[in-house]
Structure formats: structure tokens, C-alpha cells
Write a protein that holds these residues in place. Structure first.
Motif, PDB file in Angstrom:
ATOM      1  N   MET B 127     -33.265  39.057  -6.720  1.00 61.13           N
ATOM      2  CA  MET B 127     -34.228  38.809  -7.231  1.00 61.13           C
ATOM      3  C   MET B 127     -34.467  39.068  -8.623  1.00 61.13           C
ATOM      4  O   MET B 127     -34.261  40.416  -9.244  1.00 61.13           O
ATOM      5  N   LYS B 128     -34.280  38.229  -9.604  1.00 62.76           N
ATOM      6  CA  LYS B 128     -34.220  38.363 -10.951  1.00 62.76           C
ATOM      7  C   LYS B 128     -35.238  37.627 -11.766  1.00 62.76           C
ATOM      8  O   LYS B 128     -35.193  36.334 -11.659  1.00 62.76           O
ATOM      9  N   SER B 129     -36.058  38.230 -12.418  1.00 60.41           N
ATOM     10  CA  SER B 129     -37.028  37.320 -13.136  1.00 60.41           C
ATOM     11  C   SER B 129     -37.679  38.083 -14.452  1.00 60.41           C
ATOM     12  O   SER B 129     -37.490  39.288 -14.750  1.00 60.41           O
ATOM     13  N   HIS B 130     -38.006  37.245 -15.532  1.00 60.05           N
ATOM     14  CA  HIS B 130     -38.779  37.547 -16.716  1.00 60.05           C
ATOM     15  C   HIS B 130     -40.218  37.384 -16.415  1.00 60.05           C
ATOM     16  O   HIS B 130     -40.484  36.225 -15.964  1.00 60.05           O
ATOM     17  N   ARG B 131     -41.056  38.118 -16.893  1.00 56.51           N
ATOM     18  CA  ARG B 131     -42.548  38.062 -16.755  1.00 56.51           C
ATOM     19  C   ARG B 131     -42.929  38.449 -18.148  1.00 56.51           C
ATOM     20  O   ARG B 131     -42.929  39.208 -18.859  1.00 56.51           O
ATOM     21  N   LEU B 132     -43.853  37.565 -18.845  1.00 55.69           N
ATOM     22  CA  LEU B 132     -44.650  37.791 -19.923  1.00 55.69           C
ATOM     23  C   LEU B 132     -45.991  37.386 -19.507  1.00 55.69           C
ATOM     24  O   LEU B 132     -46.532  36.282 -19.052  1.00 55.69           O
ATOM     25  N   GLU B 133     -47.013  38.550 -19.810  1.00 54.58           N
ATOM     26  CA  GLU B 133     -48.379  38.260 -19.647  1.00 54.58           C
ATOM     27  C   GLU B 133     -49.279  38.907 -20.663  1.00 54.58           C
ATOM     28  O   GLU B 133     -48.671  39.929 -21.269  1.00 54.58           O
ATOM     29  N   THR B 134     -50.386  38.481 -20.589  1.00 48.85           N
ATOM     30  CA  THR B 134     -51.332  39.139 -21.715  1.00 48.85           C
ATOM     31  C   THR B 134     -52.583  39.148 -21.196  1.00 48.85           C
ATOM     32  O   THR B 134     -52.938  38.139 -20.573  1.00 48.85           O
ATOM     33  N   SER B 135     -53.314  40.185 -21.405  1.00 47.54           N
ATOM     34  CA  SER B 135     -54.967  40.200 -20.865  1.00 47.54           C
ATOM     35  C   SER B 135     -55.515  40.295 -21.924  1.00 47.54           C
ATOM     36  O   SER B 135     -55.601  41.234 -23.118  1.00 47.54           O
ATOM     37  N   LEU B 136     -56.933  39.767 -22.045  1.00 48.11           N
ATOM     38  CA  LEU B 136     -58.029  40.081 -23.206  1.00 48.11           C
ATOM     39  C   LEU B 136     -59.205  40.401 -22.471  1.00 48.11           C
ATOM     40  O   LEU B 136     -59.663  39.828 -21.325  1.00 48.11           O
ATOM     41  N   TRP B 137     -59.670  41.571 -22.990  1.00 49.86           N
ATOM     42  CA  TRP B 137     -60.947  42.152 -22.277  1.00 49.86           C
ATOM     43  C   TRP B 137     -62.207  42.084 -23.353  1.00 49.86           C
ATOM     44  O   TRP B 137     -62.119  42.289 -24.411  1.00 49.86           O
ATOM     45  N   LEU B 138     -63.252  41.816 -22.873  1.00 48.55           N
ATOM     46  CA  LEU B 138     -64.439  41.925 -23.748  1.00 48.55           C
ATOM     47  C   LEU B 138     -65.271  43.266 -23.172  1.00 48.55           C
ATOM     48  O   LEU B 138     -65.801  43.140 -22.132  1.00 48.55           O
ATOM     49  N   ALA B 139     -65.498  44.099 -23.964  1.00 46.65           N
ATOM     50  CA  ALA B 139     -66.063  45.131 -23.449  1.00 46.65           C
ATOM     51  C   ALA B 139     -67.806  45.179 -24.127  1.00 46.65           C
ATOM     52  O   ALA B 139     -67.756  45.110 -25.224  1.00 46.65           O
ATOM     53  N   ALA B 140     -68.577  45.317 -23.081  1.00 45.92           N
ATOM     54  CA  ALA B 140     -69.885  45.306 -23.553  1.00 45.92           C
ATOM     55  C   ALA B 140     -70.112  46.860 -23.093  1.00 45.92           C
ATOM     56  O   ALA B 140     -69.443  47.822 -22.698  1.00 45.92           O
ATOM     57  N   ARG B 141     -71.525  47.162 -23.333  1.00 40.37           N
ATOM     58  CA  ARG B 141     -71.945  48.539 -22.911  1.00 40.37           C
ATOM     59  C   ARG B 141     -71.677  48.975 -21.379  1.00 40.37           C
ATOM     60  O   ARG B 141     -71.024  49.859 -21.179  1.00 40.37           O
ATOM     61  N   GLN B 142     -72.031  48.379 -20.332  1.00 39.09           N
ATOM     62  CA  GLN B 142     -71.599  48.648 -19.104  1.00 39.09           C
ATOM     63  C   GLN B 142     -70.912  47.639 -18.343  1.00 39.09           C
ATOM     64  O   GLN B 142     -70.613  47.920 -17.225  1.00 39.09           O
ATOM     65  N   LEU B 143     -70.750  46.430 -18.971  1.00 39.87           N
ATOM     66  CA  LEU B 143     -69.904  45.435 -18.487  1.00 39.87           C
ATOM     67  C   LEU B 143     -68.733  45.223 -19.106  1.00 39.87           C
ATOM     68  O   LEU B 143     -68.927  44.756 -20.373  1.00 39.87           O
ATOM     69  N   ASN B 144     -67.668  45.103 -18.645  1.00 38.87           N
ATOM     70  CA  ASN B 144     -66.182  44.571 -19.078  1.00 38.87           C
ATOM     71  C   ASN B 144     -65.767  43.630 -18.256  1.00 38.87           C
ATOM     72  O   ASN B 144     -65.489  43.722 -17.071  1.00 38.87           O
ATOM     73  N   THR B 145     -65.287  42.608 -19.116  1.00 38.93           N
ATOM     74  CA  THR B 145     -64.708  41.483 -18.310  1.00 38.93           C
ATOM     75  C   THR B 145     -63.443  41.121 -19.177  1.00 38.93           C
ATOM     76  O   THR B 145     -63.174  41.358 -20.192  1.00 38.93           O
ATOM     77  N   GLY B 146     -62.444  40.854 -18.105  1.00 34.59           N
ATOM     78  CA  GLY B 146     -61.209  40.618 -18.669  1.00 34.59           C
ATOM     79  C   GLY B 146     -60.278  39.159 -18.099  1.00 34.59           C
ATOM     80  O   GLY B 146     -60.974  38.941 -17.120  1.00 34.59           O
ATOM     81  N   ILE B 147     -59.371  38.650 -18.781  1.00 28.80           N
ATOM     82  CA  ILE B 147     -58.852  37.492 -18.168  1.00 28.80           C
ATOM     83  C   ILE B 147     -57.403  37.800 -18.589  1.00 28.80           C
ATOM     84  O   ILE B 147     -56.791  38.610 -19.503  1.00 28.80           O
ATOM     85  N   LEU B 148     -56.545  37.384 -17.317  1.00 31.04           N
ATOM     86  CA  LEU B 148     -55.037  37.737 -17.491  1.00 31.04           C
ATOM     87  C   LEU B 148     -54.548  36.294 -17.334  1.00 31.04           C
ATOM     88  O   LEU B 148     -54.741  35.338 -16.902  1.00 31.04           O
ATOM     89  N   LEU B 149     -53.351  36.169 -18.258  1.00 31.66           N
ATOM     90  CA  LEU B 149     -52.421  35.022 -18.062  1.00 31.66           C
ATOM     91  C   LEU B 149     -51.148  35.307 -18.266  1.00 31.66           C
ATOM     92  O   LEU B 149     -50.813  36.289 -19.346  1.00 31.66           O
ATOM     93  N   GLY B 150     -50.468  34.684 -17.262  1.00 30.38           N
ATOM     94  CA  GLY B 150     -48.983  35.154 -17.533  1.00 30.38           C
ATOM     95  C   GLY B 150     -47.810  34.116 -17.009  1.00 30.38           C
ATOM     96  O   GLY B 150     -48.364  33.176 -16.414  1.00 30.38           O
ATOM     97  N   ALA B 151     -46.723  34.410 -17.084  1.00 32.67           N
ATOM     98  CA  ALA B 151     -45.629  33.169 -16.766  1.00 32.67           C
ATOM     99  C   ALA B 151     -44.384  33.853 -16.161  1.00 32.67           C
ATOM    100  O   ALA B 151     -44.105  34.792 -16.786  1.00 32.67           O
TER     101      ALA B 151
END
Lengths: 630, 508
Positions: B127-151
Motif C-alpha cells: 500500500m503506497k500512496s501520496h496524498r495532498l490535501e488542504t483545508s480552509l476554515w472560516l472562523a466566526a464568533r461561535q460558528l466555524n466552518t471548514g472545507i477539505l479538498l484532497g487527492a
């Protein structure tokens, strides 16, 4: 000569002995007038014609589509009940014959109906249980074997013989030096148990103990007094050949014809049996037919030659078997000391046991017709043998070409044959074992193996391999065996003469084992003889079981175990001038290459009816065998 | 293979092999090579669904674990059991009050082989693999939302996805993604996540012992589609968390190899996890429990999933339970007790060996199995203590774990009655029954050079297998025949691993 070469030569001689069973004098001195033998050379009817439709059907059978379905369901149910059969009687009590007749009618009216033909095949095979002869033979043999087991295993003498000869011979002698005390005592317990049990019980427990033992042993004693079982007189090889000829082969002919019809219709049908849905394709039928043809070929060959062993009184029964066990004579051991070597000579006199066999063999060897052709089946057998690889190949091709779902197929195929490597890679394994790639390539796949089988069945094949360092080259031509059949198998056996009078009793001596040791004592049993001067014996002590431990004044360094057997022989091999080649001479062949040239048997036909076409004279066999000497 | 399992003489290697084959779908860390630790790949603990920090931070780590290297048994021994794991990666995170991001690269290499002495075949997994991923989060006062994208990119010369072969490689085919949301309502934090994550792009090979090249290859590509939710509770002296998730694990049949026999696996998994930490007088008490329940099926095909279905394990039931509890005092002494249970059960299935040999046309070899079960359980404890010598800190740890592994199933073999197939019940067979101890010593040395932290670790596993356990084979008539499974000597199994963690703190 190494073990392998001895083994090879032994195999050659053993094969001759087994295949041809016996011999016949080149010039018989006193041939028996054979009264019972009648020449029957017509071939057995062995056919494979799809037009041969079953004739003895049930005229009232419902052969409509529903009727065939109904019969088929009933057939499946009855076959399923065979799963619960506990013995052969459960098989013989099932009624398959009525179904076979029903399917026979269906097939004769609708030869192309797939289900009817498949039902006919299965019911025809199962309906072999209607053969009264077969049932009688199986019943009788079953009863006889049970009776023999019961009789001989309950006979105290047999128990004593069995224990002594099997246990003692294996362990008693050779192991005495390393573990002699425990083993010898253990053996002594077993060997003397039944004979001394009454005396010892009386000594230890008095009359009450003896009474208890008598009570316990009485069933065995009673059994020993009852009449010993007799071999069923009617079961002769001719009788079995008759069953094959009358009951089995005709049924196989019908099965093959049904297979042919299914093949011509390119059958593909979904069925259910044993709660399994499965698909039967034409490839499965080809493979099935190949199996049936192979069995038919073997049976056809079995009924080709007259192989009955008559009793010396001229009757065709095998009643002489009844007395064989009774004549067994127990061996004894004679101990001699020569220098620093203890000779342990096992003396057996098996003349009582072998005499009846000799009489039987000699009578039959002289009987006209013995081992001669009784049915000219060679051609039909050859045809079946040639058909088998072709059917398998066609079957494989058919299975390979299937493109439908294979999960419920009887034989799975489709794309699975596309893999480049096979798990059971015989071909590679053979090369690793030292076989040549030329031979191994024939085992690369079932298809290539079938081509190879066809090739060796039809053409001369030269086997040339180096195995364990020995160069083995031999040309065989199997087709000669079938296209130019041997009228009398006895003509293939080495030249020999039948023995008469005292000549029949032959003494044979051979060294079984020789090993170094460092001991001065050995154990002696009841019938053994100590042929050692008293001056060389320090003491002889009795153990609690009545056996003796002999302690010598000096230690001996070697022990030789020798078998000395007196036996009754029916014939002696002879050379071209009629001079005897004795058993010892034959045995010498295995140890001495010079003896090979001198004593190798003399044949009338060294090619064995063309089976080995390049072995034209005796020197060819001597050259071949010489390679196995170191 | 059934025969191979029956004849297997070296359970230690087999055990290692089972880790490789059964649990290959889950991410493996070098320090987590025991069975239950491999299962921790299924854990609900995740760094993905947490809000990255605000600082600009980079770190890298690499670990290499030549865990098992079996001794050669003869000069001709060209293929032996081994287990190699290598992991590496780098992460960079940055952020401000509103926007935060974490980008990472991971490389995972996992190679394991099991050499089976008593048969002509061995198995090997990659089992050999390379992974590249990035996540971006928007931080509000009480609610944080994030999205992840990877390959994910399989690093396997033999593993060629169909999309590669057809030269119309689509990034979309190898993409994975996630959506995250955290709501902080003090003292609670609520979390929700939806993810598609790759579990494995690997191959398992069947190899003839006399050769090194593959004989049959079983590729497996697994993805997990997860929906999860959880909550944290933080008070002065206690932190509690509770997580739930539902995973749909599905294989991707879009792979094809020469002589390949693709494996199709479908499973739904439901999990719950609870963990907590509380401060005591001079120490902290930690605990966690996790349970999962799943079901599905596993199938093997010839050539492609339209080919013949030669293997099926139907209605698989998977159950796991992990429990641990530990205490860590201010003197840097830590003690932890833990227990695990892993059970896999399949009530029915079949195996048709026809694709492995043309010669089966003469004697078809078809099996059905019933009540097949694999059961692993262990219980153990770990103690560690930090020492300071010459300004260097050494952390010594010793773990001990008693484990049992058993594999059994009922087997039926197909026979042909004239032209009708029927299955004969061969009874219940115990294929493996092993128990023993694992000792897991470890030493780690944390170092700090300028602003960079290094951590060097050396750890091992010393297995001791107990011999002579009787196994029972139940025959069809209900009687039990006992046979002594020859567990043989363990010639492999000592594990050595080394970790090197290099976190780099870059000043913002």
C-alpha cells in the motif's frame, strides 16, 4: 547397485509377474485336457452410436413435457436419498429401474429432449442396482469378509500369531541392544499373554482365577471351534467378467449414446438437485463422457482375457483360498556365533502355505485358454482410449468458450483460463524435479496433456530422461498392444519350466540386516534355538514370562539378521539351453552387474509384443538395466 | 488457501500477516503496528475536524519501521516474511482571526509479506500512496466552518487505475473532500462533519515460493463516506467528548491489473466514542471507550467485476470495543490499562478455486463456508517514566499485552453425484487458535535545538506465543476430534521501529 536401481529392476520384474500373473512352459510336458474351456472370441458389443435408442422402455410412461419433469423430479429425490444410504443394501433397495424405463421411452420418442437424456443417463447408472448378479456378488463378498474378520480376529491362535509375528519381528531383534530390556519385556508380555494366561492365572489366583479367565475366554474358544467361513464358490473371475459384460457395459453403451445425443444438440440446461440450482453445459457432458469411456475401456480390457484361476481338481471355484490361512507356519530363530558376529537366522518353512498356491498355479498354467483372449475387445478398447483425450479437449474448448455466468456451472470455465500461470504448475514442478523441458511441456495444461496422451497412444514415443543421475531412454509403442493383440499372454513371460516332485521345494537365504553393536546378551523365545557352544555362554536366565536372556562370555561387535525360507515354487526360469536360473541367481542380479548378463531372464519376444519396439534382443535389456549400477 | 491456513506452522508470522491482509485498509503508524492499534485507523479521533490555530506553523515527520525481517532458512530462500512501514509528511498552517488554513502532504508506504512454509505459496501486500490535501476554515464568533479538498496518488507501478490506462486521467476520480462545522456554545462545542476519505489503494499478491514474481494479484481500492457528529464539554477540571459516526465503506472497482482478481468490499459501520480527562490532586486521569458495529460483504472476481465471482463472504458482521484508562502524575509517570475486542463473523460464503488452476476441470474444487469467525482480544497495561540526564530527557516505556486470536469456520466441499452437484459438510474447522504476550518496550528522546523540536523514538514488539493449545475440529456427526495445532517456533516477530519528528516553528 543403489536402492533406486534395485527398485527399478524390481519394478520391471514385479510388473511382469503382476501383469502376466504366471507363465506357461515353452514346451509343456503334460498339458491338461481342458474340459471347461470354450473358445469365445466374439467381441463384446461396445458402441457409441447416438442413433442407438433404448428399446426396453415403459410403454405406459408419460413422456409429455410435464411427464418428463415429473420423472426427473422423482429421480432427483431418489438420488438425494442415496445420501442417507448406510450400506450397499440401501442402494440396491432403491427403485431406479422404473425411472430408467420411463426415461428410455421418453428418449426413444424424443431423442433430442435434453432433460429426458440427462434423466436417462443418471437413472441408467443408478439402475445398475437391478443387477441380481452384482447384488449377489456384493452380498456374498460382504458376508464372507465379515465372517473372515470375525473368525480370524477372535481365534486365540491367530491373535497369538498376529501379535508375535507383527510385534516381535519389528521390534524384538534389532532394537535389543539399545532398548532391549523394556522392549523385550513388552514383547514378551504380548507374545505370551494368550498361551500363558491360564497357567499364570492358576499360579497367581488359584482355581478361582482360572475360572474367571476361562469364562472370559470361552466365547473366543467357541468361535475357534466353529466352522471356518468359505469363500463364495460362485464368485469367479469369469462370473465377474459376466457381470461386466451383461450388466455394466450395455448400460454404459446407452449412457454414451445419450451423451452423444446431448453433445449433438449442444445441451445447456438449468437444473436443481440437492437444493442446488446448477447449469449443465455441453462441456460438462463431454467431460462426463470421457470419464465413462475411460471406465468402459478399463472394463473392456478386463473382460478381454480369460483370467480364471481354477482349482487343481478342475473346478472353476476358488475354494482353495479357504485353506490358505490354516497352513501358515510360524517361524523360529536360530542363534549362532561366528567370531565376533552374532548370526540371527530366521527360519521359515512356508511350504504348507505355498504348496496349494503352487498346485493352483501349475494347474492353470497348463490349462488351455488361461490368459488367452476370450473376447476380441482390443479394437473397441483402443477406440475408447483414443476418444478420451479428444473428448476432454473438446470439453475444455467448450467450457472455455462459455461467456455466461459461471458461478452455477458444474465445471467452471469462461475467462478463468486466460490467466498465464496455473496454481498446479505440473510443468514447472517436473523441471524442478529434473525432468526435461521436452517432457514437462506436455504437462503445461490439461489440453497439452491430452495431445500428449493421444500422441503416445498412436505413435512410438521415446522417453529419454535423466532421473536421479540415471539416463533412462526407452521407446514405447502402445498402439501395438491394441492393433496387434497378444493371443496368449503367457507367451510374453520369460522362458521357464514347471517344477515337479522335490524340485518344487526351494530353500532361499538372504541377509535382511547387518549392524554393528556392542553387547553380550540377547533374548530368546519359546521356539528359538541357541546353536552356540556352552563354553561361550556365561548364563541363561528366565524372566517372569518364561523367556530367556542369554549372556555370553564375550561381547560381539556385529549382528547379522538372515532370512532362511523353504518354499514351494511352481516353476523355475530357464535359459535358451534349458538350464535353471534360480531365485538366488535372480537376486544376485540386483547386486552384481556380471550376474545381470548371466542371469537376466530369457524371453521369446523381447519387445513384449511390440510394446518396446527397440528392445529387440536380450542384450538391449541388459544394456538398459546396466545403467542402474553404480 | 484453506489448506495453507490449516498447515500453517508459524503463527507469529501468520499473525503479522493477518494484520497486513485484514486490516490493510486503515492508516498505520509505525508505533501502532499491533492489531488493535491498526484498528485505531478507524477511530473517530480526527485532526481534520478541528479548527487550525492562528499561528504560522510548519512541521514535518518521518518514520521508518522495518518491523519484521525473517531469517533465511536456506540458501535458496528467496522470499521471506517481512513487514516494512514508512510514513512521512509535512504540514503548514497559517491563519488569522477570520480565515485559517492547513495544507499537508503525506506519504504512506506499507509492505508486508507472509511466507508459508508448508505450502508452495506466499502472500505479499503493498500500500503506497501520496496524498495532498488542504483545508480552509472560516472562523466566526461561535460558528466555524471548514472545507477539505484532497487527492490521492497511488505509488504502485502495478496499480494502474483504469482511468490512467485510458490516458484520460481525471483528478476527480482521485479526489476526496470534507465539510466541517463547529459551534461553540460554552462550555460545549458541537461538531458536524461530512467526508469522503480514501482508506486504501493497495494490492495483495499470491506468490509461488519458488519464484518472486506475482502469481495472482488482488487489488483493493477503498473509500469511506462518513457522516459524523460530536460534542465536547470543557469545565475547570474536566474535559469530556462524545462522537458518533456512520461510515459507508465502498471499494472502487475502477482498477485492473495483469492477472488481477479485484476485490469488492462494501460495509456500513456505526461508531461511538467517548473520552475524558479530569484533573486529580497531583495527576490527570484519562479514559476513553469506543465501540463500532458494522456489516457488509466481501467478494472476489476474476479479471474484473463482470468476471466470475470466485469468493464471497456474505453478511459480514464486524464488532470492535476498545477501552482504556490511564493516569499521569506530575512526576511525569504515566500508567495506562487497556483492553480490546475485535470480532469479524460471516455466516455464509463460498470459495471456488477454479480460477487458480485449469486442472480443476478434472476435479472441481468448490467450497462453501459457514459461521466463519475471526476473533481477536487483548488486555494489557503500559507504564512510562521520564528521566532527565545531562539536560536530556529520556522517556522509557514498557507495555505488556496478553492477546488471543482464533479463526474458525465450517466447511462444505462440493462433490458430483453422476451429474448432480452436492455439498458435503466437512464440519467445523479451527484454522487458528493462538494466544501469547506482546512486550512493547519503547524509548523516546525529545530534543530542542533553537526553536525546533526533535523527537527520536525507538520501540519494539517482542512476541511470546504459547504452545500446545488444543484445537477442536467438529465432524459432521457432531463428534469433536481434538488435534494439537503445531504452533511451531516463532522465527520472526521482533519489531524495531524508529521515529523522527521534526516540528518546525516559524515565527510569524
Amino acid at each position: 547397485m543403489t536402492h533406486i536401481s534395485r527398485l527399478f529392476l524390481t519394478c520391471i520384474f514385479a510388473a511382469c509377474l503382476v501383469v502376466f500373473q504366471s507363465c506357461f512352459p515353452t514346451k509343456s510336458e503334460d498339458e491338461n485336457e481342458d474340459e471347461g474351456y470354450k473358445e469365445q472370441k466374439d467381441p463384446t458389443e461396445i458402441t457409441s452410436d447416438p442413433e442407438d435408442l433404448p428399446e426396453n422402455g415403459d410403454p405406459d410412461a408419460d413422456v409429455s413435457s410435464n411427464g418428463i419433469d415429473s420423472m426427473f423430479s422423482l429421480l432427483v429425490k431418489r438420488v438425494e436419498t442415496l445420501e442417507e444410504a448406510e450400506d450397499h443394501n440401501d442402494f440396491f433397495n432403491k427403485d431406479f429401474e422404473s425411472l430408467r424405463k420411463g426415461f428410455a421411452t421418453a428418449v426413444s420418442q424424443k431423442p433430442d429432449n435434453e432433460k429426458a437424456n440427462i434423466g436417462y443417463i443418471v437413472s441408467a447408472v443408478c439402475a445398475l442396482n437391478t443387477s441380481n448378479s452384482l447384488k449377489m456378488a456384493i452380498d456374498s463378498m460382504d458376508a464372507y469378509i465379515k465372517a473372515v474378520d470375525e473368525y480370524y480376529y477372535e481365534d486365540p491362535e491367530y491373535v497369538d500369531y498376529y501379535v508375535k509375528n507383527r510385534t516381535d519381528i519389528l521390534a524384538k531383534r534389532k532394537s535389543r541392544n539399545s532398548k532391549k530390556s523394556s522392549l523385550a519385556k513388552t514383547n514378551a508380555v504380548f507374545s505370551s499373554t494368550s498361551k500363558n494366561i491360564f497357567a499364570k492365572s492358576f499360579q497367581k489366583f488359584g482355581i478361582q482365577g482360572l475360572g474367571r479367565v476361562l469364562l472370559a475366554e470361552s466365547p473366543k474358544i467357541l468361535v475357534a471351534q466353529t466352522k471356518k467361513p468359505s469363500f463364495p464358490a460362485f464368485i469367479t473371475i469369469n462370473f465377474i467378467q459376466g457381470i461386466v459384460e451383461d450388466d455394466i457395459i450395455p448400460r454404459l453403451n446407452e449412457v454414451v449414446s445419450a451423451c452423444k445425443r446431448l453433445e449433438s444438440n449442444n445441451v445447456s440446461i438449468n437444473l436443481n438437485a440437492f437444493d442446488e440450482n446448477f447449469e449443465l453445459d455441453v462441456g460438462d457432458i463431454y467431460m462426463f463422457e470421457a470419464g465413462i469411456r475411460l471406465v468402459r475401456a478399463a472394463l473392456g480390457f478386463f473382460i478381454t482375457y480369460d483370467m480364471d484361476l481354477y482349482s487343481p481338481d478342475g473346478s472353476s471355484t476358488i475354494k482353495w483360498i479357504d485353506n490358505l490361512y490354516d497352513n501358515y507356519t510360524e517361524g523360529r530363530c536360530v542363534y549362532r556365533l561366528k567370531g565376533d558376529t552374532l548370526h540371527e537366522i530366521w527360519v521359515y518353512d512356508v511350504t504348507k502355505y505355498t504348496e496349494p498356491l503352487c498346485d493352483v498355479m501349475q494347474y492353470n498354467l497348463k490349462r488351455s485358454g488361461f490368459l488367452c483372449i476370450r473376447r476380441e475387445n482390443h479394437e473397441a478398447v483402443y477406440e475408447d482410449l483414443l476418444a478420451v483425450p479428444q473428448l476432454v479437449k473438446t470439453g475444455i474448448e467448450s467450457i472455455k468458450s462459455e461467456s455466461d455466468d459461471q458461478e452455477d456451472d458444474l465445471i467452471t470455465g469462461g475467462g478463468i483460463f486466460d490467466f498465464e500461470e496455473d496454481m498446479a504448475d505440473f510443468s514447472t514442478g517436473m523441471i524442478e524435479e529434473g525432468f526435461s523441458s521436452d517432457l514437462a511441456k506436455h504437462f503445461k495444461s490439461p489440453g497439452s496433456l491430452m495431445d500428449f496422451i493421444t500422441d503416445i497412444l498412436t505413435n512410438e514415443y521415446t522417453f529419454s530422461e535423466t532421473i536421479d543421475g540415471y539416463d533412462i531412454t526407452m521407446t514405447v509403442n502402445l498402439s501395438n498392444w491394441f492393433t496387434n493383440p497378444v493371443e496368449d499372454l503367457r507367451t510374453l513371460y520369460p522362458k521357464h519350466r514347471l517344477l515337479k516332485g522335490d524340485d518344487r521345494y526351494v530353500s532361499m537365504t538372504s541377509v535382511r540386516d547387518k549392524y554393528s553393536t556392542d553387547d553380550n546378551s540377547f533374548y530368546v523365545y519359546e521356539n528359538d534355538v541357541i546353536d552356540i557352544p556352552e563354553s561361550k555362554i556365561a548364563s541363561i536366565t528366565n524372566d517372569e514370562w518364561g523367556n530367556k536372556e542369554v549372556i555370553l562370555n564375550n561381547y560381539f561387535s556385529y549382528c547379522i539378521v538372515i532370512d532362511s525360507t523353504v518354499s514351494c515354487m511352481s516353476y523355475s526360469l530357464v535359459d535358451d539351453d534349458g538350464n535353471d536360473i534360480t531365485f538366488e541367481m535372480i537376486e544376485e542380479i540386483f547386486n552384481d552387474q556380471q550376474a545381470l548378463e548371466k542371469y537376466f531372464p530369457y524371453f521369446n519376444d523381447y519387445t513384449i509384443n511390440g510394446l518396446f519396439p527397440k528392445m529387440e534382443d536380450r542384450s538391449d535389456w541388459i544394456d538398459f538395466c546396466s545403467r542402474f549400477y553404480d | 488457501m484453506i489448506q495453507a491456513a490449516l498447515n500453517f506452522k508459524r503463527p507469529g508470522i501468520l499473525l503479522s500477516g493477518l494484520l497486513v491482509f485484514i486490516l490493510i485498509p486503515f492508516p498505520v503508524m509505525a508505533s501502532d503496528c499491533l492489531l488493535i492499534d491498526i484498528l485505531s485507523g478507524l477511530t473517530l479521533e480526527s485532526t481534520q475536524n478541528t479548527l487550525p490555530g492562528q499561528n504560522f506553523f510548519a512541521e514535518t515527520d518521518i518514520s521508518y519501521s522495518p518491523l519484521i525481517k525473517e531469517k533465511k532458512r536456506s540458501d535458496n530462500d528467496n522470499f521471506n516474511s517481512f513487514l516494512d512501514i514508512m510514513n512521512g509528511g509535512a504540514r503548514i498552517q497559517w491563519g488569522n482571526e477570520k480565515l485559517r488554513s492547513r495544507t499537508s502532504y503525506k506519504y504512506n508506504k506499507y509492505e508486508g509479506a507472509v511466507r508459508i512454509d508448508s505450502t508452495r505459496y506466499s502472500t505479499c501486500s503493498y500500500m503506497k500512496s501520496h496524498r495532498l490535501e488542504t483545508s480552509l476554515w472560516l472562523a466566526a464568533r461561535q460558528l466555524n466552518t471548514g472545507i477539505l479538498l484532497g487527492a490521492i496518488f497511488p505509488d504502485d507501478s502495478e496499480m494502474k487505475l483504469k482511468t490512467f490506462e485510458k490516458k484520460r486521467f481525471s483528478v476527480l476520480g482521485n479526489l476526496y473532500s470534507g465539510l466541517y462545522a463547529n459551534a461553540m456554545l460554552s462550555p460545549f462545542t458541537f461538531r458536524v462533519n461530512l467526508e469522503k476519505q480514501p482508506l486504501i489503494t493497495g494490492t495483495t499478491k499470491l506468490i509461488k515460493n519458488s519464484r518472486t514474481e506475482s502469481y495472482r494479484t488482488f487489488p483493493l481500492v477503498l473509500y469511506s463516506y462518513r457522516a459524523g457528529t460530536g460534542a465536547d464539554f470543557k469545565a475547570e477540571n474536566i474535559i469530556l467528548s462524545l462522537d458518533f459516526s456512520a461510515d459507508a465503506i465502498r471499494s472502487n472497482p475502477e482498477n485492473e491489473l495483469k492477472s488481477s482478481m479485484p476485490v469488492d468490499l462494501g460495509m456500513n459501520l456505526y461508531r461511538v466514542r467517548h473520552s475524558g480527562t479530569t484533573a486529580l490532586k497531583r495527576s490527570n486521569l484519562n479514559w476513553s471507550t469506543e465501540a463500532s458495529l458494522g456489516g457488509g460483504l466481501c467478494e472476489g472476481y476474476t479479471k474484473n467485476t463482470d468476471g466470475m465471482n470466485f469468493f464471497l463472504a456474505d453478511s459480514i458482521r464486524l464488532q470492535t470495543v476498545n477501552v482504556s484508562c490511564g493516569i499521569k502524575d506530575n512526576m511525569k509517570f504515566e500508567f495506562k490499562g487497556h483492553g480490546s475486542l475485535f470480532s469479524l463473523h460471516s455466516p455464509t460464503g463460498f470459495l471456488n478455486l477454479a480460477p487458480f488452476s485449469e486442472w480443476t476441470i478434472f476435479q472441481p474444487v468448490n467450497y462453501r463456508f459457514y459461521n466463519a469467525s475471526f476473533l481477536y482480544s487483548d488486555i494489557g497495561c503500559t507504564a512510562s517514566k521520564a528521566f532527565i540526564y545531562n539536560n536530556y530527557t529520556f522517556i522509557l516505556e514498557l507495555g505488556i499485552r496478553y492477546f488471543t486470536v482464533s479463526v474458525e469456520c465450517g466447511i462444505k466441499k462440493r462433490e458430483t453425484v453422476i451429474l448432480f452437484p452436492r455439498y458435503e459438510d466437512l464440519g467445523k474447522k479451527q484454522l487458528m487458535d493462538v494466544n501469547g504476550l506482546f512486550f512493547t518496550p519503547r524509548i523516546s528522546v525529545p530534543l530542542k535545538i533553537f526553536t525546533t523540536n526533535f523527537s527520536l523514538e525507538l520501540d519494539g514488539v517482542i512476541p511470546i506465543l504459547f504452545k500446545g493449545k488444543k484445537s477442536k475440529n467438529e465432524t459432521t456427526n457432531g463428534s469433536e476430534e481434538k488435534k494439537n495445532l503445531d504452533t511451531g517456533d516463532l522465527t520472526g516477530g521482533i519489531r524495531m521501529g524508529m521515529h523522527l519528528d521534526i516540528p518546525l516553528m516559524l515565527k510569524h
